[in-house]
Design an enzyme around this catalytic site. Structure first.
Site, mmCIF file in Angstrom:
data_model
loop_
_atom_site.group_PDB
_atom_site.id
_atom_site.type_symbol
_atom_site.label_atom_id
_atom_site.label_comp_id
_atom_site.label_asym_id
_atom_site.label_seq_id
_atom_site.Cartn_x
_atom_site.Cartn_y
_atom_site.Cartn_z
ATOM 1 N N ASN A 113 0.932 -1.475 0.205
ATOM 2 C CA ASN A 113 0.274 0.184 -0.100
ATOM 3 C C ASN A 113 1.122 1.608 0.132
ATOM 4 O O ASN A 113 1.728 1.522 0.649
ATOM 5 C CB ASN A 113 -0.905 0.005 0.903
ATOM 6 C CG ASN A 113 -0.425 -0.001 2.599
ATOM 7 O OD1 ASN A 113 0.105 -0.976 2.899
ATOM 8 N ND2 ASN A 113 0.183 1.170 2.585
ATOM 9 N N ASP A 168 -6.179 0.464 2.104
ATOM 10 C CA ASP A 168 -4.739 -0.283 1.976
ATOM 11 C C ASP A 168 -5.030 -1.751 1.704
ATOM 12 O O ASP A 168 -5.192 -2.523 2.000
ATOM 13 C CB ASP A 168 -4.898 -0.334 4.229
ATOM 14 C CG ASP A 168 -4.334 -0.922 4.282
ATOM 15 O OD1 ASP A 168 -2.878 -1.179 4.070
ATOM 16 O OD2 ASP A 168 -4.167 -1.347 5.848
HETATM 17 O O1 LIG Z 1 2.262 -2.740 4.495
HETATM 18 C C1 LIG Z 1 3.497 -3.720 5.155
HETATM 19 O O2 LIG Z 1 4.594 -3.102 5.303
HETATM 20 C C2 LIG Z 1 2.430 -4.775 5.934
HETATM 21 C C3 LIG Z 1 3.610 -5.178 6.378
HETATM 22 C C4 LIG Z 1 2.839 -6.857 6.692
HETATM 23 C C5 LIG Z 1 4.153 -7.752 7.049
HETATM 24 O O3 LIG Z 1 4.936 -7.923 7.172
HETATM 25 O O4 LIG Z 1 3.378 -8.908 7.978
HETATM 26 C C6 LIG Z 1 0.882 -6.840 6.900
HETATM 27 C C7 LIG Z 1 1.133 -5.493 6.773
HETATM 28 N N1 LIG Z 1 1.660 -4.376 5.658
HETATM 29 C C8 LIG Z 1 -0.459 -5.679 6.311
HETATM 30 O O5 LIG Z 1 -1.234 -4.405 5.711
HETATM 31 C C9 LIG Z 1 -1.330 -6.406 6.885
HETATM 32 O O6 LIG Z 1 -2.724 -6.416 6.314
HETATM 33 C C10 LIG Z 1 -0.924 -7.319 6.934
HETATM 34 C C11 LIG Z 1 -0.885 -8.577 7.728
HETATM 35 C C12 LIG Z 1 -0.395 -9.406 8.329
HETATM 36 C C13 LIG Z 1 -0.314 -10.648 8.696
HETATM 37 O O7 LIG Z 1 1.341 -11.541 9.018
HETATM 38 O O8 LIG Z 1 -1.490 -11.584 9.056
HETATM 39 N N2 LIG Z 1 1.202 -9.172 7.562
HETATM 40 C C14 LIG Z 1 0.963 -7.533 7.229
HETATM 41 CA CA LIG Z 2 0.445 -2.741 4.363
#
Ligand SMILES: O=C(O)c1cc(C(=O)O)c2c(n1)C(=O)C(=O)c1cc(C(=O)O)[nH]c1-2
Ligand SMILES: [Ca+2]
Length: 557
Positions: free
Chosen positions: A253, A296
Site C-alpha cells: 500500500n 490499504d
Molecule cells: O505494508 C506493510 O509493510 C505490511 C507488512 C505486513 C507484514 O510484514 O506482515 C503486513 C501488512 N502490511 C498488512 O497490511 C497486513 O494486513 C498484514 C497482515 C499480516 C499478517 O501476517 O497477518 N502482515 C501484514
Molecule cells: Ca500494509
C-alpha cells in the site's frame, strides 16, 4: 546432502517428495503431485507426530509471536522458522520428528517489534548450496550451515531505525537471495533487494517508488514530497519466470494508508505487480490495481505463473477483492473477477482498461464510490473488502490439470476513520496511516476457486472464520486451515469438505506435503499470530479464546 543449485530449483517439481521452494516451484503453484493422500484415503488421515517449537515471546507492540511459515523439506529433513526467526532443522525419518538443531538469530525483539505493523511474523526459509537462508524481523538475511546449524554469515538488509522490517521468506534466483521489506504503515520507501550468496554482497536494490525525475515520479504530486514516505512495501515472497528471466513481485500500500489527499497522483508503483529483470532488478513492466489507494489494499500477493490458451499469465488475488490475470511478458491486463461475496468500494473493474470503473485519470485524488471511501469529507467509511483485504498474505494454490486456482478468502467489511496527515505527522518509527480501522461487522471466510480458462469463479466453500493460513493443492484435493484451529481437506472439484482435524490452536500458516521413507505426510504450523489479534479480533469474537501456541503438526494415513 546435495547442494541446492539453480538447476534443482528450476526442476523442483521433479523432486516429487521434496518441497524446496517457499511456494513449491518458481511459478508459485503450491501444487504437489503426491497421491497417497487422495479423496478416497483422506478420511484416514491422522496425526503422525507433533513437535513444539518456540518463538511466542512478546516484543515491541506485540504480546506474542505466531507461526506463518511454510516448512521446506529436502530428503526427509525439514526446515521451519518461528515468528522471531529461529530456524529449526527436523529429521522426519522413521515416522517421527526429531529436532536436529535450532539456530536462534537473537532478533532484537523490542527494536523490531515496535515497528512491525502486523505481528511477529516470519514466513520461512530457502535453500541454496549447503545453506539455509532466512530473514529476521530486525532486517537481516541469515545464511546457516545446513549440517551444523551454525550461522555462516549474515547481512543487514533492512533498517528498523527507518521503520523497516522483514517478514517474508527469501526467494533464491541464480545464486541470489531476493528480499522484500515491510513498513508501509511507517512512512518507509519500499524496495526489493538482491544479495549475491557467493560474495555476500548486494547486487541490486530496486525502489518501488521512483526517485525524482525517474519514470513514474510524476504520479506523486502535491506539496508534501509524499514519495519519500510513500510506502510500497514488498513483504510477500514473489515468483520467477525463467523463460523470460523475470522476477514477478507484488508491491504494498501507499502511505499514509487512508489519507490519499496527502499524496495526489496514482502513486506508482504502490499496489502494483512488478516484472523485474533478474540480473539487474530493472523494472520491465508494471500493472497497478488500485491507483491512489485510500483503503490499504496492498498488492503484495504472490503472482502465480500459469500458461492458458497460449498466453503466459501472472495471476494474483488482490486485497481489493479482485483476482487479476496479466500477461507476464509485458504487464498487459487480461481479466479481473471478484472473488469475494461483497465489494462496495467500486462497481467493478473495467474489462478494457483493468482499472476500477470510477478511476478518473484526470483526477489527482480518487474517491471511487465516495460514500464508502474514507476522506476529509467522509470521515468514517465502511467498505468491503475490509482493510485486511479479500485475501491477505496467505498463499493461493493452483491445480494445473483442473486449471483451478484456489484462494484463501477473507469475506469482510470494516470501518475506517480518516485522519488528515501533514508533514509534521511523519516521525521515524511511528505509525503514519492517516486513520485507523474498527470492526463492527462479522468477518467470515471461504475457499474460492477460479477457473483460469474463463477467469470466472468456479466454486466457493464458505467457512465460519476468515482464512488466514493459505492453500495447498494436490491432484484431487485442496488443504487449508482456520484460525479457530481446524485443518481441512476439500474435494478439488466440488470443494466439499472430506476431512477435518481440530488442532486446538489457531492456524495462521499454509499446509504443505512431502514424502519420507516412501510415505506421504501433510505438515502445517499451528500458532495464531499475525495481524488478526490486534486489529481485527472484534469481527470474530470467538477467536479471542484462541491461546498463543507454537506447534508443528504432521499427519499421515
Ligand atoms: O505494508 C506493510 O509493510 C505490511 C507488512 C505486513 C507484514 O510484514 O506482515 C503486513 C501488512 N502490511 C498488512 O497490511 C497486513 O494486513 C498484514 C497482515 C499480516 C499478517 O501476517 O497477518 N502482515 C501484514
Ligand atoms: Ca500494509
Amino acid at each position: 546432502a546435495d547442494g541446492v543449485t539453480q538447476d534443482r530449483l528450476l526442476n523442483a517439481d521433479k523432486e516429487e517428495g521434496n518441497w524446496i521452494h517457499h511456494h513449491k516451484n518458481f511459478a508459485g503453484h503450491r501444487y504437489s503431485t503426491l497421491t497417497q493422500i487422495n479423496k478416497d484415503t483422506v478420511k484416514n488421515l491422522k496425526v503422525a507426530w507433533t513437535l513444539q517449537l518456540g518463538g511466542i515471546e512478546p516484543g515491541g507492540i506485540w504480546s506474542h509471536g505466531g507461526l506463518e511459515g511454510t516448512p521446506i523439506v529436502e530428503n526427509g529433513m525439514m526446515y521451519v522458522t518461528d515468528g522471531w526467526g529461529s530456524l529449526y532443522k527436523i529429521d522426519t525419518r522413521g515416522g517421527t520428528g526429531r529436532l536436529v538443531w535450532k539456530m536462534d538469530p537473537k532478533t532484537d525483539k523490542e527494536w523490531a517489534g515496535a515497528v512491525a505493523c502486523c505481528g511477529v511474523n516470519n514466513r520461512g526459509a530457502a535453500l541454496w548450496g549447503d545453506l539455509v537462508v532466512t530473514h529476521t524481523l530486525d532486517g537481516r538475511l541469515v545464511a546457516t550451515n545446513k549440517e551444523t546449524g551454525q550461522v555462516a554469515w549474515q547481512r543487514q538488509v533492512a533498517d528498523p531505525d527507518k521503520g523497516e522490517t522483514i517478514t517474508g521468506a527469501p526467494l533464491i534466483v541464480k545464486d541470489m537471495a531476493i528480499s522484500g521489506v515491510g513498513g508501509a504503515e511507517y512512512g518507509i520507501r519500499g524496495w526489493i533487494a538482491a544479495t549475491d550468496l557467493k560474495s555476500e554482497k548486494e547486487v541490486w536494490r530496486t525502489f518501488t517508488i521512483p526517485g525524482k525525475g525517474e519514470p513514474g515520479s510524476e504520479t506523486w504530486k502535491g506539496p508534501n514530497n509524499a514519495a519519500v514516505s510513500g510506502g510500497g512495501s514488498t513483504w510477500v515472497t514473489g515468483t520467477f519466470d525463467p523463460a523470460t528471466d523475470t522476477i514477478v513481485w507484488g508491491v504494498g500500500n501507499p502511505g499514509p494508508d487512508w489519507d490519499n489527499a496527502y499524496r495526489p497522483g496514482d502513486n506508482l508503483y504502490t499496489d502494483s505487480t512488478l516484472g523485474l529483470e533478474a540480473a539487474t532488478g530493472k523494472i520491465k513492466w508494471h500493472f497497478q490495481h488500485t491507483p491512489n489507494d485510500p483503503y490499504d489494499y496492498d498488492s503484495v500477493s504472490e503472482n502465480l505463473l500459469v500458461d492458458v490458451g497460449g498466453r503466459k499469465l501472472a495471476i494474483e488475488a488482490d486485497r481489493n477483492g479482485f483476482g487479476y490475470a496479466v500477461d507476464r511478458t509485458n504487464g498487459q491486463f487480461v481479466w479481473a473477477t471478484p472473488f469475494v461475496k461483497k465489494v462496495t468500494w467500486t462497481k467493478g473493474i473495467n474489462p478494457d482498461t483493468g482499472k476500477p470503473f470510477e478511476y478518473d485519470p484526470n483526477k489527482d485524488v480518487q474517491r471511487y464510490i465516495a460514500a464508502n471511501t474514507p476522506s476529509a469529507e467522509n470521515k468514517t467509511a465502511d467498505f468491503c473488502p475490509g482493510n485486511m483485504g479479500g485475501k491477505n498474505w496467505p498463499p493461493t494454490a493452483y491445480n494445473p490439470t483442473l486449471q483451478l486456482w484456489y484462494i484463501p478468502v477473507i469475506e469482510s467489511c470494516n470501518r475506517v476513520t480518516h485522519e488528515e496527515m501533514t508533514t509534521a505527522s511523519l516521525k521515524p518509527r511511528e505509525f503514519f496511516t492517516g486513520g485507523g480501522p474498527t470492526n463492527p461487522f462479522r468477518i467470515t471466510g471461504s475457499v474460492t476457486a477460479i477457473d483460469v480458462k474463463t477467469g470466472k469463479v468456479a466454486g466457493k466453500h464458505e467457512t465460519q472464520f476468515p482464512l488466514l493460513g493459505g492453500m495447498l493443492a494436490t491432484p484431487d484435493l485442496v488443504f487449508t486451515g482456520e484460525p479457530s484451529g481446524g485443518v481441512m481437506a476439500l474435494d478439488a472439484k466440488s470443494l466439499d469438505k472430506l476431512w477435518e482435524f481440530r488442532t486446538g490452536g489457531g492456524v495462521n500458516a499454509p499446509p504443505m506435503t512431502f514424502t519420507v521413507d516412501g510415505k506421504q505426510y501433510l505438515a502445517i504450523l499451528v500458532g495464531l499470530g499475525g495481524a488478526w489479534d490486534k486489529w481485527f479480533i472484534d469481527s470474530t469474537p470467538e477467536l479471542k479464546n484462541i491461546q498463543p501456541g507454537s506447534t508443528l503438526y504432521v499427519f499421515a494415513l
